[in-house]
Design an enzyme around this catalytic site. Sequence first.
Site, PDB file in Angstrom:
ATOM      1  N   SER A  90       6.237 -11.995  -2.911  1.00 20.12           N
ATOM      2  CA  SER A  90       7.540 -12.605  -2.578  1.00 20.12           C
ATOM      3  C   SER A  90       7.364 -13.799  -1.651  1.00 20.12           C
ATOM      4  O   SER A  90       8.040 -14.832  -1.807  1.00 20.12           O
ATOM      5  CB  SER A  90       8.488 -11.581  -1.956  1.00 20.12           C
ATOM      6  N   HIS A 142       5.551  -4.398  -6.293  1.00 17.06           N
ATOM      7  CA  HIS A 142       5.865  -5.010  -4.981  1.00 17.06           C
ATOM      8  C   HIS A 142       7.088  -4.291  -4.405  1.00 17.06           C
ATOM      9  O   HIS A 142       7.075  -3.057  -4.257  1.00 17.06           O
ATOM     10  CB  HIS A 142       6.054  -6.518  -5.188  1.00 17.06           C
ATOM     11  N   HIS A 168      -2.712  -0.652  -1.682  1.00 15.87           N
ATOM     12  CA  HIS A 168      -2.333  -1.978  -1.203  1.00 15.87           C
ATOM     13  C   HIS A 168      -3.426  -2.975  -1.579  1.00 15.87           C
ATOM     14  O   HIS A 168      -4.599  -2.624  -1.622  1.00 15.87           O
ATOM     15  CB  HIS A 168      -2.136  -1.990   0.321  1.00 15.87           C
ATOM     16  N   ARG A 188       3.563  -0.199   9.025  1.00 16.60           N
ATOM     17  CA  ARG A 188       5.008  -0.155   8.761  1.00 16.60           C
ATOM     18  C   ARG A 188       5.427   1.258   8.331  1.00 16.60           C
ATOM     19  O   ARG A 188       6.527   1.720   8.641  1.00 16.60           O
ATOM     20  CB  ARG A 188       5.380  -1.188   7.680  1.00 16.60           C
ATOM     21  N   ASP A 210       6.520   1.265   1.555  1.00 12.67           N
ATOM     22  CA  ASP A 210       7.561   1.813   0.689  1.00 12.67           C
ATOM     23  C   ASP A 210       7.530   3.334   0.591  1.00 12.67           C
ATOM     24  O   ASP A 210       8.463   3.938   0.065  1.00 12.67           O
ATOM     25  CB  ASP A 210       7.431   1.199  -0.713  1.00 12.67           C
TER      26      ASP A 210
HETATM   27  N1  HAX Z   1      -1.836   5.216  -7.899  1.00 17.05           N
HETATM   28  C1  HAX Z   1      -2.707   5.248  -8.916  1.00 17.05           C
HETATM   29  N2  HAX Z   1      -3.635   4.311  -9.154  1.00 17.05           N
HETATM   30  C2  HAX Z   1      -3.711   3.302  -8.268  1.00 17.05           C
HETATM   31  C3  HAX Z   1      -2.876   3.209  -7.155  1.00 17.05           C
HETATM   32  C4  HAX Z   1      -1.896   4.211  -6.988  1.00 17.05           C
HETATM   33  N3  HAX Z   1      -1.011   4.169  -5.986  1.00 17.05           N
HETATM   34  N4  HAX Z   1      -3.188   2.098  -6.460  1.00 17.05           N
HETATM   35  C5  HAX Z   1      -4.204   1.503  -7.122  1.00 17.05           C
HETATM   36  N5  HAX Z   1      -4.513   2.226  -8.234  1.00 17.05           N
HETATM   37  C6  HAX Z   1      -5.457   1.877  -9.282  1.00 17.05           C
HETATM   38  C7  HAX Z   1      -5.081   0.546  -9.906  1.00 17.05           C
HETATM   39  O1  HAX Z   1      -4.029   0.720 -10.854  1.00 17.05           O
HETATM   40  C8  HAX Z   1      -6.382   0.103 -10.494  1.00 17.05           C
HETATM   41  O2  HAX Z   1      -6.614   0.860 -11.682  1.00 17.05           O
HETATM   42  P1  HAX Z   1      -7.266   0.176 -13.003  1.00 17.05           P
HETATM   43  O3  HAX Z   1      -8.591  -0.363 -12.540  1.00 17.05           O
HETATM   44  O4  HAX Z   1      -7.368   1.315 -13.965  1.00 17.05           O
HETATM   45  O5  HAX Z   1      -6.334  -0.893 -13.432  1.00 17.05           O
HETATM   46  C9  HAX Z   1      -7.403   0.581  -9.448  1.00 17.05           C
HETATM   47  O6  HAX Z   1      -6.746   1.648  -8.718  1.00 17.05           O
HETATM   48  C10 HAX Z   1      -7.830  -0.485  -8.473  1.00 17.05           C
HETATM   49  O7  HAX Z   1      -6.675  -1.042  -7.863  1.00 17.05           O
HETATM   50  P2  HAX Z   1      -6.759  -1.569  -6.353  1.00 17.05           P
HETATM   51  O8  HAX Z   1      -7.742  -2.680  -6.320  1.00 17.05           O
HETATM   52  O9  HAX Z   1      -6.945  -0.433  -5.423  1.00 17.05           O
HETATM   53  O10 HAX Z   1      -5.286  -2.093  -6.098  1.00 17.05           O
HETATM   54  P3  HAX Z   1      -4.658  -3.520  -6.444  1.00 17.05           P
HETATM   55  O11 HAX Z   1      -4.960  -4.447  -5.326  1.00 17.05           O
HETATM   56  O12 HAX Z   1      -5.023  -3.974  -7.810  1.00 17.05           O
HETATM   57  O13 HAX Z   1      -3.106  -3.166  -6.491  1.00 17.05           O
HETATM   58  C11 HAX Z   1      -1.111  -2.163  -5.728  1.00 17.05           C
HETATM   59  C12 HAX Z   1      -2.386  -2.903  -5.311  1.00 17.05           C
HETATM   60  C13 HAX Z   1      -0.198  -2.076  -4.537  1.00 17.05           C
HETATM   61  C14 HAX Z   1      -0.411  -2.973  -6.837  1.00 17.05           C
HETATM   62  C15 HAX Z   1      -1.485  -0.761  -6.229  1.00 17.05           C
HETATM   63  O14 HAX Z   1      -2.097  -0.026  -5.196  1.00 17.05           O
HETATM   64  C16 HAX Z   1      -0.306   0.007  -6.796  1.00 17.05           C
HETATM   65  O15 HAX Z   1       0.014  -0.142  -7.984  1.00 17.05           O
HETATM   66  N6  HAX Z   1       0.352   0.875  -5.952  1.00 17.05           N
HETATM   67  C17 HAX Z   1       1.563   1.586  -6.353  1.00 17.05           C
HETATM   68  C18 HAX Z   1       2.778   0.669  -6.339  1.00 17.05           C
HETATM   69  C19 HAX Z   1       3.177   0.340  -4.908  1.00 17.05           C
HETATM   70  O16 HAX Z   1       3.287   1.191  -4.056  1.00 17.05           O
HETATM   71  N7  HAX Z   1       3.427  -0.951  -4.671  1.00 17.05           N
HETATM   72  C20 HAX Z   1       3.897  -1.423  -3.338  1.00 17.05           C
HETATM   73  C21 HAX Z   1       2.781  -2.119  -2.571  1.00 17.05           C
HETATM   74  C22 HAX Z   1       3.236  -2.625  -1.212  1.00 17.05           C
HETATM   75  C23 HAX Z   1       4.264  -3.672  -1.380  1.00 17.05           C
HETATM   76  O17 HAX Z   1       4.061  -4.765  -1.869  1.00 17.05           O
HETATM   77  N8  HAX Z   1       5.462  -3.329  -1.054  1.00 17.05           N
HETATM   78  O18 HAX Z   1       6.503  -4.093  -1.324  1.00 17.05           O
END
Ligand code: HAX
Length: 436
Positions: free
Chosen positions: A241, A271, A318, A327, A373
Amino acid sequence: MEKLKQIFGEKSSEVRDTLKRTIKENANVKVGDVVLAQVYGGMRGIKSMIWETSHLDPIEGIRFRGHTIPELQDKLPKINGSSEPLPEGLFWLMLTGEVPTEEDVQALADDWETRATVPQHTFDMLEQLPPETHPMTQFSMAIVSLQTDSVFASEYAKGMAKKDYWKATYEDSMNLIARLPVIAAYIYRRSFKGGDHIAADTSLDWAANFAHMLGNDDAVFYDFMRLYMVIHADHEGGNASAHTTHLVGSTLSDAYYSFASGMNALAGPLHGLANQEVIKWIFEMLEAIGNDNPTKEQIAEFVQQTLDSGKVIPGYGHAVLRRPDPRFVAQKGFAEKHLADADIIQVVWKIFETVPPILESLGKVKNPWPNVDAHSGSILVHYGMKEFTYYTVLFGVSRALGVLAAQCWSRAIGFPLERPKSVTSKWIYDFLATQE
Ligand code: HAX
Protein backbone atom coordinates in the site's frame (compact mmCIF):
# COMPACT_ATOMS: atom_id res chain seq x y z
CA MET A 1 0.96 29.56 8.25
CA GLU A 2 0.16 26.96 10.93
CA LYS A 3 3.01 25.73 13.11
CA LEU A 4 3.21 22.18 11.70
CA LYS A 5 3.36 23.42 8.10
CA GLN A 6 6.04 25.95 9.00
CA ILE A 7 8.23 23.42 10.86
CA PHE A 8 7.85 20.91 8.04
CA GLY A 9 8.73 23.54 5.42
CA GLU A 10 11.91 24.55 7.26
CA LYS A 11 13.05 21.01 8.08
CA SER A 12 12.36 19.59 4.66
CA SER A 13 14.20 22.39 2.90
CA GLU A 14 17.30 21.72 5.04
CA VAL A 15 17.04 17.97 4.35
CA ARG A 16 16.62 18.57 0.61
CA ASP A 17 19.74 20.75 0.41
CA THR A 18 21.87 18.28 2.40
CA LEU A 19 20.60 15.34 0.35
CA LYS A 20 21.33 17.08 -2.95
CA ARG A 21 24.97 17.50 -1.90
CA THR A 22 25.21 13.94 -0.53
CA ILE A 23 23.78 12.39 -3.69
CA LYS A 24 26.09 14.45 -5.91
CA GLU A 25 29.20 13.51 -3.91
CA ASN A 26 28.31 9.81 -3.55
CA ALA A 27 26.36 9.09 -6.72
CA ASN A 28 28.33 5.93 -7.58
CA VAL A 29 28.62 4.37 -4.11
CA LYS A 30 27.17 0.82 -4.13
CA VAL A 31 24.44 0.15 -1.54
CA GLY A 32 23.83 -3.51 -2.40
CA ASP A 33 23.75 -6.26 -5.01
CA VAL A 34 20.73 -7.82 -6.67
CA VAL A 35 20.52 -11.57 -7.24
CA LEU A 36 18.24 -13.53 -9.55
CA ALA A 37 16.10 -14.85 -6.66
CA GLN A 38 15.18 -11.23 -5.81
CA VAL A 39 14.36 -10.33 -9.40
CA TYR A 40 11.87 -13.22 -9.55
CA GLY A 41 11.00 -13.09 -5.85
CA GLY A 42 8.96 -9.92 -5.51
CA MET A 43 12.06 -7.67 -5.15
CA ARG A 44 12.52 -8.72 -1.50
CA GLY A 45 15.29 -6.79 0.22
CA ILE A 46 16.34 -4.65 -2.78
CA LYS A 47 17.16 -1.18 -1.47
CA SER A 48 15.59 1.08 -4.08
CA MET A 49 13.51 3.74 -2.42
CA ILE A 50 13.70 6.33 0.37
CA TRP A 51 11.05 6.48 3.09
CA GLU A 52 11.76 9.07 5.77
CA THR A 53 8.89 8.37 8.16
CA SER A 54 9.63 4.85 9.43
CA HIS A 55 12.03 1.92 9.15
CA LEU A 56 11.38 -1.83 9.53
CA ASP A 57 13.95 -4.14 11.07
CA PRO A 58 13.30 -7.88 10.48
CA ILE A 59 13.94 -8.74 14.15
CA GLU A 60 13.01 -5.63 16.07
CA GLY A 61 10.06 -4.55 13.91
CA ILE A 62 8.91 -1.06 13.09
CA ARG A 63 10.44 2.19 14.32
CA PHE A 64 8.69 5.46 13.55
CA ARG A 65 11.37 8.15 13.29
CA GLY A 66 13.52 5.96 15.48
CA HIS A 67 10.83 5.18 18.07
CA THR A 68 9.48 1.65 18.73
CA ILE A 69 5.77 1.15 19.43
CA PRO A 70 6.31 0.85 23.24
CA GLU A 71 8.32 4.10 23.07
CA LEU A 72 5.49 5.81 21.20
CA GLN A 73 3.07 4.55 23.85
CA ASP A 74 5.29 6.14 26.45
CA LYS A 75 6.35 9.40 24.75
CA LEU A 76 3.54 10.63 22.49
CA PRO A 77 1.07 13.02 24.16
CA LYS A 78 -2.17 11.63 25.54
CA ILE A 79 -5.01 14.15 25.69
CA ASN A 80 -8.77 13.86 26.31
CA GLY A 81 -8.22 11.30 29.09
CA SER A 82 -6.54 8.85 26.72
CA SER A 83 -4.29 6.03 27.98
CA GLU A 84 -2.90 5.46 24.48
CA PRO A 85 -0.92 7.77 22.19
CA LEU A 86 -2.89 9.88 19.72
CA PRO A 87 -2.49 9.47 15.95
CA GLU A 88 -2.23 13.25 15.69
CA GLY A 89 1.03 13.00 17.65
CA LEU A 90 2.38 10.27 15.38
CA PHE A 91 1.56 12.29 12.26
CA TRP A 92 3.42 15.26 13.72
CA LEU A 93 6.38 13.03 14.57
CA MET A 94 6.48 11.51 11.08
CA LEU A 95 6.39 14.91 9.40
CA THR A 96 8.88 16.71 11.62
CA GLY A 97 10.95 14.03 13.38
CA GLU A 98 10.01 15.68 16.70
CA VAL A 99 7.72 14.51 19.49
CA PRO A 100 4.97 17.17 19.73
CA THR A 101 3.63 18.77 22.89
CA GLU A 102 0.07 18.27 24.16
CA GLU A 103 -0.77 21.71 22.77
CA ASP A 104 0.58 20.74 19.34
CA VAL A 105 -1.54 17.59 19.33
CA GLN A 106 -4.64 19.51 20.39
CA ALA A 107 -3.98 22.13 17.68
CA LEU A 108 -3.65 19.41 15.05
CA ALA A 109 -6.87 17.71 16.23
CA ASP A 110 -8.62 21.09 15.98
CA ASP A 111 -7.14 21.74 12.53
CA TRP A 112 -8.34 18.36 11.19
CA GLU A 113 -11.78 19.06 12.60
CA THR A 114 -12.03 22.30 10.57
CA ARG A 115 -11.07 20.42 7.40
CA ALA A 116 -13.48 17.48 7.86
CA THR A 117 -16.38 18.63 5.66
CA VAL A 118 -17.01 16.02 2.96
CA PRO A 119 -18.59 17.28 -0.28
CA GLN A 120 -22.18 16.13 -0.80
CA HIS A 121 -21.33 14.46 -4.13
CA THR A 122 -19.21 11.88 -2.26
CA PHE A 123 -22.22 10.79 -0.19
CA ASP A 124 -24.42 10.89 -3.31
CA MET A 125 -21.95 8.69 -5.18
CA LEU A 126 -21.84 6.19 -2.30
CA GLU A 127 -25.63 6.06 -2.25
CA GLN A 128 -25.58 4.89 -5.88
CA LEU A 129 -23.71 1.72 -4.85
CA PRO A 130 -25.53 -1.34 -3.49
CA PRO A 131 -25.00 -1.35 0.32
CA GLU A 132 -23.47 -4.82 0.05
CA THR A 133 -20.62 -3.46 -2.14
CA HIS A 134 -17.38 -4.42 -0.40
CA PRO A 135 -16.47 -1.61 2.02
CA MET A 136 -12.98 -1.31 0.49
CA THR A 137 -14.56 -0.70 -2.94
CA GLN A 138 -16.73 2.03 -1.44
CA PHE A 139 -13.75 3.48 0.42
CA SER A 140 -11.54 3.62 -2.67
CA MET A 141 -14.30 5.18 -4.80
CA ALA A 142 -15.12 7.74 -2.11
CA ILE A 143 -11.45 8.81 -1.91
CA VAL A 144 -11.27 9.30 -5.68
CA SER A 145 -14.54 11.26 -5.57
CA LEU A 146 -12.92 13.69 -3.09
CA GLN A 147 -10.27 14.47 -5.72
CA THR A 148 -12.49 17.29 -7.01
CA ASP A 149 -11.11 19.25 -4.02
CA SER A 150 -7.43 18.61 -4.74
CA VAL A 151 -5.36 21.71 -4.09
CA PHE A 152 -2.38 20.11 -5.86
CA ALA A 153 -4.38 19.39 -9.05
CA SER A 154 -5.84 22.89 -9.20
CA GLU A 155 -2.55 24.65 -8.41
CA TYR A 156 -0.70 22.47 -10.94
CA ALA A 157 -3.24 23.42 -13.59
CA LYS A 158 -2.51 27.08 -12.82
CA GLY A 159 1.23 26.50 -13.30
CA MET A 160 2.54 25.92 -9.75
CA ALA A 161 6.35 26.04 -9.40
CA LYS A 162 8.11 22.81 -8.35
CA LYS A 163 9.36 24.42 -5.14
CA ASP A 164 5.70 24.78 -4.03
CA TYR A 165 4.61 21.17 -4.68
CA TRP A 166 5.01 20.26 -1.03
CA LYS A 167 2.67 23.03 0.13
CA ALA A 168 -0.20 21.81 -2.06
CA THR A 169 0.54 18.19 -1.10
CA TYR A 170 0.48 19.15 2.57
CA GLU A 171 -2.96 20.77 2.12
CA ASP A 172 -4.33 17.74 0.26
CA SER A 173 -2.90 15.36 2.88
CA MET A 174 -4.36 17.29 5.79
CA ASN A 175 -7.78 17.60 4.13
CA LEU A 176 -7.86 13.95 3.15
CA ILE A 177 -6.81 12.70 6.60
CA ALA A 178 -9.45 14.94 8.20
CA ARG A 179 -12.21 13.58 5.97
CA LEU A 180 -11.36 9.86 5.98
CA PRO A 181 -13.06 9.00 9.31
CA VAL A 182 -16.22 10.75 8.10
CA ILE A 183 -16.44 8.76 4.87
CA ALA A 184 -15.31 5.53 6.54
CA ALA A 185 -17.97 5.84 9.26
CA TYR A 186 -20.56 6.72 6.61
CA ILE A 187 -19.71 3.52 4.71
CA TYR A 188 -19.99 1.44 7.90
CA ARG A 189 -23.34 2.90 8.91
CA ARG A 190 -24.85 2.66 5.41
CA SER A 191 -23.66 -0.90 4.86
CA PHE A 192 -24.33 -2.38 8.29
CA LYS A 193 -26.58 -0.06 10.32
CA GLY A 194 -29.33 0.75 7.83
CA GLY A 195 -28.02 4.23 7.03
CA ASP A 196 -28.54 5.44 10.61
CA HIS A 197 -25.65 7.94 10.62
CA ILE A 198 -24.06 9.56 13.68
CA ALA A 199 -22.88 13.18 13.62
CA ALA A 200 -19.29 13.99 14.55
CA ASP A 201 -18.52 15.01 18.13
CA THR A 202 -16.15 17.92 17.63
CA SER A 203 -14.98 17.81 21.24
CA LEU A 204 -13.24 14.50 20.54
CA ASP A 205 -9.85 13.80 19.00
CA TRP A 206 -9.59 12.27 15.50
CA ALA A 207 -9.60 8.57 16.46
CA ALA A 208 -12.13 8.85 19.29
CA ASN A 209 -14.45 10.81 17.03
CA PHE A 210 -14.10 8.06 14.43
CA ALA A 211 -15.08 5.47 17.08
CA HIS A 212 -18.02 7.71 18.02
CA MET A 213 -19.23 8.01 14.41
CA LEU A 214 -18.93 4.24 14.01
CA GLY A 215 -21.31 3.95 16.95
CA ASN A 216 -19.18 2.96 19.95
CA ASP A 217 -18.66 5.46 22.79
CA ASP A 218 -16.94 3.09 25.21
CA ALA A 219 -13.88 4.97 26.58
CA VAL A 220 -11.75 1.81 26.29
CA PHE A 221 -12.82 1.42 22.66
CA TYR A 222 -11.75 5.03 22.05
CA ASP A 223 -8.35 4.04 23.39
CA PHE A 224 -8.22 0.94 21.19
CA MET A 225 -9.03 3.07 18.16
CA ARG A 226 -6.21 5.51 19.07
CA LEU A 227 -3.75 2.62 19.43
CA TYR A 228 -5.05 0.92 16.27
CA MET A 229 -4.65 4.13 14.25
CA VAL A 230 -1.09 4.56 15.54
CA ILE A 231 0.23 1.03 14.97
CA HIS A 232 -1.21 0.56 11.46
CA ALA A 233 -0.06 3.97 10.20
CA ASP A 234 3.27 3.17 8.58
CA HIS A 235 5.52 0.15 7.93
CA GLU A 236 8.35 1.70 5.89
CA GLY A 237 7.97 2.21 2.15
CA GLY A 238 8.23 -1.20 0.49
CA ASN A 239 4.90 -2.69 1.60
CA ALA A 240 2.31 -2.83 -1.16
CA SER A 241 0.00 0.00 0.00
CA ALA A 242 2.85 2.40 0.80
CA HIS A 243 4.81 1.55 -2.31
CA THR A 244 1.73 1.90 -4.53
CA THR A 245 0.91 5.32 -3.05
CA HIS A 246 4.53 6.34 -3.56
CA LEU A 247 4.70 5.06 -7.16
CA VAL A 248 1.46 6.72 -8.23
CA GLY A 249 2.39 9.91 -6.38
CA SER A 250 5.71 10.00 -8.23
CA THR A 251 3.81 10.76 -11.46
CA LEU A 252 2.54 13.90 -9.65
CA SER A 253 -0.88 12.32 -9.32
CA ASP A 254 -2.29 14.13 -6.29
CA ALA A 255 -2.76 12.69 -2.82
CA TYR A 256 -6.33 11.53 -3.59
CA TYR A 257 -5.42 9.50 -6.67
CA SER A 258 -2.30 8.05 -5.15
CA PHE A 259 -3.81 7.20 -1.76
CA ALA A 260 -6.82 5.52 -3.44
CA SER A 261 -4.34 3.42 -5.43
CA GLY A 262 -2.61 2.45 -2.20
CA MET A 263 -5.97 1.41 -0.78
CA ASN A 264 -6.59 -0.85 -3.78
CA ALA A 265 -3.30 -2.56 -2.91
CA LEU A 266 -4.29 -2.80 0.76
CA ALA A 267 -7.48 -4.61 -0.33
CA GLY A 268 -5.52 -7.72 -1.34
CA PRO A 269 -5.69 -10.78 0.98
CA LEU A 270 -1.90 -11.08 1.19
CA HIS A 271 -1.83 -7.51 2.55
CA GLY A 272 -4.48 -5.55 4.48
CA LEU A 273 -7.44 -7.79 3.65
CA ALA A 274 -5.72 -10.42 5.82
CA ASN A 275 -7.41 -8.81 8.85
CA GLN A 276 -10.85 -9.83 7.53
CA GLU A 277 -9.51 -13.23 6.44
CA VAL A 278 -8.17 -13.96 9.94
CA ILE A 279 -11.49 -13.53 11.71
CA LYS A 280 -13.38 -15.29 8.92
CA TRP A 281 -10.98 -18.22 9.28
CA ILE A 282 -11.36 -18.23 13.08
CA PHE A 283 -15.17 -18.28 12.84
CA GLU A 284 -14.99 -21.11 10.29
CA MET A 285 -12.74 -22.98 12.71
CA LEU A 286 -15.07 -22.47 15.67
CA GLU A 287 -18.01 -23.63 13.60
CA ALA A 288 -16.17 -26.71 12.31
CA ILE A 289 -15.06 -27.63 15.85
CA GLY A 290 -18.48 -26.74 17.28
CA ASN A 291 -17.05 -24.97 20.30
CA ASP A 292 -16.10 -21.34 21.14
CA ASN A 293 -13.25 -22.50 23.36
CA PRO A 294 -11.33 -25.11 21.33
CA THR A 295 -8.29 -26.99 22.62
CA LYS A 296 -4.84 -26.48 21.09
CA GLU A 297 -5.09 -29.99 19.60
CA GLN A 298 -8.37 -29.09 17.85
CA ILE A 299 -6.81 -25.85 16.56
CA ALA A 300 -3.74 -27.73 15.30
CA GLU A 301 -5.98 -30.14 13.41
CA PHE A 302 -7.87 -27.27 11.74
CA VAL A 303 -4.60 -25.50 10.86
CA GLN A 304 -3.41 -28.69 9.18
CA GLN A 305 -6.68 -28.97 7.22
CA THR A 306 -6.24 -25.38 5.99
CA LEU A 307 -2.69 -26.10 4.85
CA ASP A 308 -3.71 -29.42 3.26
CA SER A 309 -6.34 -27.61 1.21
CA GLY A 310 -3.56 -25.44 -0.27
CA LYS A 311 -4.36 -22.23 1.62
CA VAL A 312 -2.21 -19.97 3.79
CA ILE A 313 -2.86 -19.36 7.49
CA PRO A 314 -4.04 -15.74 7.49
CA GLY A 315 -2.33 -13.40 9.95
CA TYR A 316 0.91 -15.41 9.96
CA GLY A 317 4.10 -14.78 8.00
CA HIS A 318 5.68 -11.61 6.72
CA ALA A 319 7.84 -10.50 3.81
CA VAL A 320 10.33 -8.70 6.09
CA LEU A 321 9.68 -9.53 9.77
CA ARG A 322 11.28 -12.60 11.34
CA ARG A 323 9.78 -12.36 14.84
CA PRO A 324 6.27 -11.76 16.26
CA ASP A 325 5.14 -8.42 14.89
CA PRO A 326 5.37 -5.67 17.57
CA ARG A 327 1.99 -4.48 16.31
CA PHE A 328 0.58 -7.90 17.28
CA VAL A 329 2.40 -7.66 20.63
CA ALA A 330 0.95 -4.16 21.27
CA GLN A 331 -2.59 -5.40 20.64
CA LYS A 332 -1.96 -8.44 22.84
CA GLY A 333 -0.81 -6.07 25.60
CA PHE A 334 -3.99 -4.03 25.18
CA ALA A 335 -6.14 -7.18 25.34
CA GLU A 336 -4.26 -8.44 28.43
CA LYS A 337 -5.04 -5.14 30.15
CA HIS A 338 -8.68 -4.78 29.16
CA LEU A 339 -10.27 -8.01 27.91
CA ALA A 340 -8.18 -11.02 28.83
CA ASP A 341 -11.19 -13.17 29.74
CA ALA A 342 -13.01 -12.86 26.41
CA ASP A 343 -13.35 -16.24 24.63
CA ILE A 344 -12.38 -14.81 21.23
CA ILE A 345 -9.19 -13.34 22.70
CA GLN A 346 -8.31 -16.65 24.32
CA VAL A 347 -8.74 -18.35 20.94
CA VAL A 348 -6.32 -15.89 19.27
CA TRP A 349 -3.73 -16.53 21.99
CA LYS A 350 -4.09 -20.31 21.64
CA ILE A 351 -3.63 -19.96 17.87
CA PHE A 352 -0.47 -17.95 18.62
CA GLU A 353 0.85 -20.91 20.68
CA THR A 354 -0.16 -23.46 18.04
CA VAL A 355 0.55 -22.08 14.55
CA PRO A 356 4.28 -21.11 14.61
CA PRO A 357 5.68 -24.63 15.19
CA ILE A 358 3.38 -26.03 12.49
CA LEU A 359 4.46 -23.40 9.94
CA GLU A 360 8.08 -23.88 10.98
CA SER A 361 7.80 -27.63 10.35
CA LEU A 362 6.87 -26.95 6.69
CA GLY A 363 10.49 -25.91 6.17
CA LYS A 364 9.67 -23.16 3.66
CA VAL A 365 7.87 -20.42 5.61
CA LYS A 366 10.47 -17.74 6.39
CA ASN A 367 8.50 -16.21 9.25
CA PRO A 368 6.12 -18.48 11.20
CA TRP A 369 5.09 -15.68 13.58
CA PRO A 370 1.89 -13.61 13.72
CA ASN A 371 1.66 -10.28 11.94
CA VAL A 372 -0.52 -7.24 12.79
CA ASP A 373 -3.64 -8.81 11.30
CA ALA A 374 -3.65 -11.86 13.59
CA HIS A 375 -5.03 -9.91 16.54
CA SER A 376 -7.04 -6.85 15.49
CA GLY A 377 -10.28 -8.59 14.45
CA SER A 378 -10.71 -10.39 17.77
CA ILE A 379 -10.65 -7.09 19.69
CA LEU A 380 -13.13 -5.54 17.25
CA VAL A 381 -15.42 -8.57 17.63
CA HIS A 382 -15.27 -8.18 21.40
CA TYR A 383 -16.46 -4.57 21.00
CA GLY A 384 -19.36 -5.70 18.81
CA MET A 385 -17.87 -4.94 15.38
CA LYS A 386 -18.44 -8.31 13.77
CA GLU A 387 -18.73 -7.07 10.18
CA PHE A 388 -15.32 -8.36 9.18
CA THR A 389 -15.47 -7.16 5.56
CA TYR A 390 -15.14 -3.67 7.05
CA TYR A 391 -11.88 -4.27 8.91
CA THR A 392 -9.54 -3.30 6.08
CA VAL A 393 -11.18 0.15 5.91
CA LEU A 394 -10.01 0.77 9.50
CA PHE A 395 -6.49 -0.22 8.44
CA GLY A 396 -6.80 2.12 5.46
CA VAL A 397 -7.82 5.15 7.51
CA SER A 398 -4.75 4.64 9.66
CA ARG A 399 -2.39 3.95 6.73
CA ALA A 400 -3.21 7.41 5.35
CA LEU A 401 -1.14 8.98 8.13
CA GLY A 402 2.09 7.30 7.11
CA VAL A 403 1.82 7.29 3.35
CA LEU A 404 0.64 10.90 3.17
CA ALA A 405 3.32 12.14 5.56
CA ALA A 406 5.77 10.29 3.30
CA GLN A 407 4.23 11.90 0.21
CA CYS A 408 4.75 15.36 1.73
CA TRP A 409 8.41 14.40 2.13
CA SER A 410 8.63 13.07 -1.43
CA ARG A 411 7.30 16.33 -2.88
CA ALA A 412 9.46 18.46 -0.55
CA ILE A 413 12.66 16.58 -1.41
CA GLY A 414 11.68 16.54 -5.08
CA PHE A 415 11.87 12.81 -5.74
CA PRO A 416 11.59 11.97 -9.44
CA LEU A 417 9.15 9.77 -11.31
CA GLU A 418 9.70 6.15 -10.19
CA ARG A 419 10.65 3.95 -13.10
CA PRO A 420 12.63 0.75 -12.39
CA LYS A 421 13.92 -1.49 -15.19
CA SER A 422 12.15 -4.69 -16.17
CA VAL A 423 13.64 -7.42 -18.34
CA THR A 424 12.17 -10.46 -20.08
CA SER A 425 12.96 -14.04 -19.06
CA LYS A 426 14.71 -14.34 -22.44
CA TRP A 427 16.97 -11.47 -21.37
CA ILE A 428 17.72 -13.40 -18.16
CA TYR A 429 18.57 -16.63 -20.08
CA ASP A 430 20.79 -14.70 -22.50
CA PHE A 431 22.47 -12.95 -19.56
CA LEU A 432 23.02 -16.27 -17.73
CA ALA A 433 24.66 -17.67 -20.88
CA THR A 434 27.19 -14.84 -20.80
CA GLN A 435 28.09 -15.76 -17.18
CA GLU A 436 29.08 -19.38 -17.97
N1 HAX B 1 0.62 -20.00 5.79
C1 HAX B 1 1.03 -20.94 4.94
N2 HAX B 1 2.07 -20.81 4.11
C2 HAX B 1 2.77 -19.66 4.20
C3 HAX B 1 2.44 -18.65 5.09
C4 HAX B 1 1.31 -18.83 5.90
N3 HAX B 1 0.88 -17.88 6.74
N4 HAX B 1 3.32 -17.63 4.94
C5 HAX B 1 4.19 -18.01 3.98
N5 HAX B 1 3.84 -19.24 3.51
C6 HAX B 1 4.44 -19.96 2.39
C7 HAX B 1 4.33 -19.13 1.12
O1 HAX B 1 3.02 -19.25 0.56
C8 HAX B 1 5.42 -19.71 0.28
O2 HAX B 1 4.98 -20.97 -0.22
P1 HAX B 1 5.33 -21.44 -1.73
O3 HAX B 1 6.83 -21.43 -1.80
O4 HAX B 1 4.72 -22.81 -1.82
O5 HAX B 1 4.71 -20.45 -2.64
C9 HAX B 1 6.52 -20.00 1.32
O6 HAX B 1 5.84 -20.10 2.60
C10 HAX B 1 7.58 -18.93 1.42
O7 HAX B 1 6.95 -17.68 1.66
P2 HAX B 1 7.71 -16.57 2.53
O8 HAX B 1 8.95 -16.21 1.80
O9 HAX B 1 7.81 -17.02 3.94
O10 HAX B 1 6.67 -15.38 2.53
P3 HAX B 1 6.46 -14.23 1.45
O11 HAX B 1 7.41 -13.13 1.75
O12 HAX B 1 6.47 -14.76 0.06
O13 HAX B 1 4.96 -13.79 1.75
C11 HAX B 1 3.13 -13.20 3.12
C12 HAX B 1 4.64 -13.04 2.90
C13 HAX B 1 2.70 -12.24 4.19
C14 HAX B 1 2.41 -12.85 1.80
C15 HAX B 1 2.83 -14.65 3.54
O14 HAX B 1 3.48 -14.94 4.75
C16 HAX B 1 1.35 -14.94 3.65
O15 HAX B 1 0.71 -15.29 2.64
N6 HAX B 1 0.77 -14.84 4.89
C17 HAX B 1 -0.67 -15.00 5.10
C18 HAX B 1 -1.43 -13.76 4.65
C19 HAX B 1 -1.19 -12.61 5.62
O16 HAX B 1 -1.28 -12.75 6.82
N7 HAX B 1 -0.91 -11.44 5.05
C20 HAX B 1 -0.71 -10.20 5.86
C21 HAX B 1 0.76 -9.82 5.96
C22 HAX B 1 0.98 -8.56 6.77
C23 HAX B 1 0.36 -7.40 6.08
O17 HAX B 1 0.74 -6.95 5.02
N8 HAX B 1 -0.70 -6.93 6.64
O18 HAX B 1 -1.45 -6.03 6.05
